[in-house]
Design a protein around this motif. Structure first.
Motif, PDB file in Angstrom:
ATOM      1  N   UNK A 190      -2.074   3.581 -18.343  1.00  0.00           N
ATOM      2  CA  UNK A 190      -3.345   3.341 -17.651  1.00  0.00           C
ATOM      3  C   UNK A 190      -3.153   2.795 -16.239  1.00  0.00           C
ATOM      4  N   UNK A 191      -1.895   2.813 -15.737  1.00  0.00           N
ATOM      5  CA  UNK A 191      -1.648   2.320 -14.377  1.00  0.00           C
ATOM      6  C   UNK A 191      -2.402   3.173 -13.378  1.00  0.00           C
ATOM      7  N   UNK A 192      -3.141   2.529 -12.501  1.00  0.00           N
ATOM      8  CA  UNK A 192      -3.932   3.267 -11.519  1.00  0.00           C
ATOM      9  C   UNK A 192      -3.025   3.873 -10.461  1.00  0.00           C
ATOM     10  N   UNK A 193      -3.254   5.140 -10.178  1.00  0.00           N
ATOM     11  CA  UNK A 193      -2.528   5.793  -9.095  1.00  0.00           C
ATOM     12  C   UNK A 193      -3.293   5.575  -7.796  1.00  0.00           C
ATOM     13  N   UNK A 194      -2.615   5.148  -6.734  1.00  0.00           N
ATOM     14  CA  UNK A 194      -3.320   4.854  -5.479  1.00  0.00           C
ATOM     15  C   UNK A 194      -3.989   6.059  -4.837  1.00  0.00           C
ATOM     16  N   UNK A 195      -3.481   7.254  -5.109  1.00  0.00           N
ATOM     17  CA  UNK A 195      -4.078   8.444  -4.513  1.00  0.00           C
ATOM     18  C   UNK A 195      -4.179   8.302  -2.998  1.00  0.00           C
ATOM     19  N   UNK A 196      -5.345   8.604  -2.448  1.00  0.00           N
ATOM     20  CA  UNK A 196      -5.546   8.564  -1.005  1.00  0.00           C
ATOM     21  C   UNK A 196      -5.483   7.181  -0.403  1.00  0.00           C
ATOM     22  N   UNK A 197      -5.513   6.133  -1.220  1.00  0.00           N
ATOM     23  CA  UNK A 197      -5.352   4.777  -0.689  1.00  0.00           C
ATOM     24  C   UNK A 197      -3.932   4.553  -0.173  1.00  0.00           C
ATOM     25  N   UNK A 198      -3.019   5.365  -0.626  1.00  0.00           N
ATOM     26  CA  UNK A 198      -1.637   5.340  -0.163  1.00  0.00           C
ATOM     27  C   UNK A 198      -1.521   6.320   0.989  1.00  0.00           C
ATOM     28  N   UNK A 199      -1.478   5.810   2.226  1.00  0.00           N
ATOM     29  CA  UNK A 199      -1.505   6.682   3.406  1.00  0.00           C
ATOM     30  C   UNK A 199      -0.125   7.213   3.771  1.00  0.00           C
ATOM     31  N   UNK A 200       0.868   6.950   2.928  1.00  0.00           N
ATOM     32  CA  UNK A 200       2.219   7.451   3.171  1.00  0.00           C
ATOM     33  C   UNK A 200       2.542   8.622   2.247  1.00  0.00           C
ATOM     34  N   UNK A 201       2.407   8.440   0.949  1.00  0.00           N
ATOM     35  CA  UNK A 201       2.741   9.497  -0.007  1.00  0.00           C
ATOM     36  C   UNK A 201       1.556   9.959  -0.846  1.00  0.00           C
ATOM     37  N   UNK A 202       0.373   9.474  -0.562  1.00  0.00           N
ATOM     38  CA  UNK A 202      -0.793   9.917  -1.310  1.00  0.00           C
ATOM     39  C   UNK A 202      -0.712   9.648  -2.799  1.00  0.00           C
ATOM     40  N   UNK A 203       0.021   8.589  -3.179  1.00  0.00           N
ATOM     41  CA  UNK A 203       0.127   8.229  -4.586  1.00  0.00           C
ATOM     42  C   UNK A 203       1.189   8.974  -5.355  1.00  0.00           C
ATOM     43  N   UNK A 204       2.014   9.778  -4.690  1.00  0.00           N
ATOM     44  CA  UNK A 204       3.093  10.488  -5.377  1.00  0.00           C
ATOM     45  C   UNK A 204       4.234   9.499  -5.630  1.00  0.00           C
ATOM     46  N   UNK A 205       4.315   8.984  -6.837  1.00  0.00           N
ATOM     47  CA  UNK A 205       5.272   7.923  -7.144  1.00  0.00           C
ATOM     48  C   UNK A 205       6.708   8.444  -7.206  1.00  0.00           C
ATOM     49  N   UNK A 206       6.899   9.727  -7.453  1.00  0.00           N
ATOM     50  CA  UNK A 206       8.252  10.286  -7.393  1.00  0.00           C
ATOM     51  C   UNK A 206       8.816  10.155  -5.983  1.00  0.00           C
ATOM     52  N   UNK A 207       7.964  10.359  -4.988  1.00  0.00           N
ATOM     53  CA  UNK A 207       8.424  10.203  -3.608  1.00  0.00           C
ATOM     54  C   UNK A 207       8.739   8.735  -3.294  1.00  0.00           C
ATOM     55  N   UNK A 208       8.011   7.824  -3.889  1.00  0.00           N
ATOM     56  CA  UNK A 208       8.318   6.406  -3.675  1.00  0.00           C
ATOM     57  C   UNK A 208       9.675   6.046  -4.289  1.00  0.00           C
ATOM     58  N   UNK A 209      10.021   6.665  -5.413  1.00  0.00           N
ATOM     59  CA  UNK A 209      11.347   6.462  -5.994  1.00  0.00           C
ATOM     60  C   UNK A 209      12.419   6.970  -5.035  1.00  0.00           C
ATOM     61  N   UNK A 210      12.217   8.165  -4.492  1.00  0.00           N
ATOM     62  CA  UNK A 210      13.168   8.721  -3.526  1.00  0.00           C
ATOM     63  C   UNK A 210      13.319   7.806  -2.314  1.00  0.00           C
TER      64      UNK A 210
END
Length: 496
Positions: A190-210
């Protein structure tokens, strides 16, 4: 990944939060367990925008002068500090102050926030905050050495934090970047995905891992002179184990930049006026150096016309030396090349935070030093190609291949006897105008590129650090390390 409409909404919302009054917004973090106004979803884009803007402006500008990419024409008196190197505690203070007073403050707020209802899980927001903090703390250690860390960001609970050892901070951040990957991978359903609130990766957490892995590798490579190869390789093993890999594209922010006032890309805004795109004063008093122009011309590098714009007089790609005593004729802003179209593309361009080219050159160095597997030459040549693509060179990959197959030292891999020198030299070219602060740090660490001139008006040495700002010295006197003006040239970070 991010729609234009969403970016525009978030950008406007971010500006609205700032415009209601900075002091009011700052105060929401006084009690992180009882936030009266904001939530992580509202705070994250503000923190990211501050983070992107600081790196786009002060850090890039400082880096380009210390890496000898930019100079000042004879018809301007600006930027004398970059020819004299007479850095004081008044100079570049916003690097330290913005990091703590704005970026870390808001990121710490996100990390400490708990939804009062218990209905929303903010694990992904907290992970993003940890990664951005890691990036920025690395920079602070690289620029200042010891800085507040363990006791930092406590607001009213501790307004005079102790200073931590730079190496300790590095290793703690490396551990945090290891742990944050598990945090992302093990986030609750149930973790909320930031989506458009994340102005760097748009909530793509795989990219944050990279991105986390890439920042960590940059820190490990930076420690190559410390005699800790076993530690470095063990930490690389942890990166390999998480399977997330490294970034495969430029890391960039874009909340929906437009040509409107206060909404432009921060780097563009530094040089161009809103709406019209006309030249700001800074655009007129920032010109190319002879060093950078000569290197590009001597090596038949087509990036020349992307990194620099030809002069108004004669359409020449002419540079000058960094000096406050230039002759007038032939050295004015009309006579010299300026910041080019591959860097200043448009008011709504993405703001690069870490380029793919940088990441590939980091991997090239790591492979050459034996820290990671893979062919260092391949990483090197892909790094050159990524730079050509980023700058918008026509037929970029083909032109890059023509370029790096020339039998020239520090251009062709095979023609370069010192592979680390070749990597850092090409990285210097690739980071011109983007993350050039990294080029200054690399110069301090490796001594490459060789032969970068030191201005005649300086003391004969190049700075290796910044001084703590006067504001910090006055309010945290007991803890701030005592430095003199001479220490700017002698007290490098621990990794030197």
């Amino acid at each position: 990944m991010k729609t234009n409409n969403m970016k525009k909404v978030i950008y406007i919302l971010s500006l609205a939060l700032i415009s209601v009054g900075c002091s009011k917004f700052v105060d929401v973090n006084d009690n992180p367990n009882n936030p009266p106004i904001s939530t992580p979803s509202l705070t994250l884009p503000v923190a990211q925008q501050d983070f992107a803007a600081l790196n786009a402006r002060t850090l890039t500008y400082l880096g380009n002068f210390l890496a000898v990419n930019w100079a000042t024409p004879s018809n301007w008196q600006a930027n004398a500090i970059f020819s004299r190197y007479d850095f004081t505690s008044q100079d570049f203070a916003n690097v330290f102050e913005t990091s703590y007073a704005d970026i870390f403050k808001n990121l710490t707020y996100i990390e400490n926030y708990e939804d009062p209802s218990g209905a929303v899980d903010y694990t992904n927001y907290k992970a993003i905050s940890t990664i951005i903090k890691g990036f920025q703390y690395q920079l602070l250690v690289d620029l200042y050495g010891d800085v507040p860390f363990t006791e930092a960001n406590l607001r009213g609970e501790n307004t005079t934090p102790a200073y931590d050892d730079g190496e300790t901070i590095y290793k703690t951040v490396i551990d945090n970047l290891t742990d944050v990957v598990d945090m992302i991978n093990d986030a609750p359903a149930n973790a909320e995905n930031p989506g458009g609130q994340d102005i760097i990766f748009g909530g793509d957490m795989d990219h944050w891992v990279e991105f986390a892995n890439t920042i960590k590798l940059r820190m490990l490579v930076r420690m190559s002179n410390t005699g800790q190869d076993s530690y470095i390789t063990s930490q690389v093993g942890l990166i390999n184990a998480n399977g997330g890999g490294y970034i495969m594209d430029d890391v960039a922010s874009n909340p929906g930049y437009t040509s409107d006032e206060n909404k432009q890309n921060p780097f563009w805004d530094y040089f161009r006026k809103p709406a019209t795109g006309d030249e700001q004063n800074r655009g007129d008093f920032t010109v190319a150096t002879t060093t950078a122009i000569s290197f590009l011309q001597n090596n038949a590098d087509p990036r020349l016309s992307r990194l620099y714009a030809p002069s108004r007089t004669g359409s020449a790609f002419k540079g000058t030396v960094q000096s406050t005593a230039l002759p007038g004729t032939g050295f004015t802003s009309n006579d010299l090349a300026k910041v080019g179209p591959g860097l200043l593309k448009s008011a709504n361009q993405d703001q690069i935070i870490m380029s793919l080219a940088e990441a590939l050159f980091i991997q090239a160095e790591a492979a050459q030093r034996g820290y990671i597997t893979g062919d260092a030459k391949d990483f090197y040549e892909m790094g050159v190609e990524a730079s050509f693509v980023q700058l918008g060179v026509e037929d970029a990959v083909e032109e890059a291949e023509i370029y790096y197959t020339q039998p020239i030292k520090n251009v062709s891999w095979d023609a370069s006897p010192n592979k680390i020198e070749a990597i850092i030299t090409q990285k210097w070219v690739a980071l011109n105008g983007t993350s050039s602060i990294e080029s200054w740090i690399d110069l301090t660490r490796t001594g490459f590129p060789l032969g970068l001139p030191i201005p005649a008006e300086s003391a004969g040495s190049r700075p290796v650090r910044l001084l703590y700002p006067a504001s910090e010295v006055s309010r945290n006197t007991a803890n701030v390390p005592k430095l003199t003006a001479a220490d700017v040239f002698t007290k490098a970070p621990f990794w030197k």
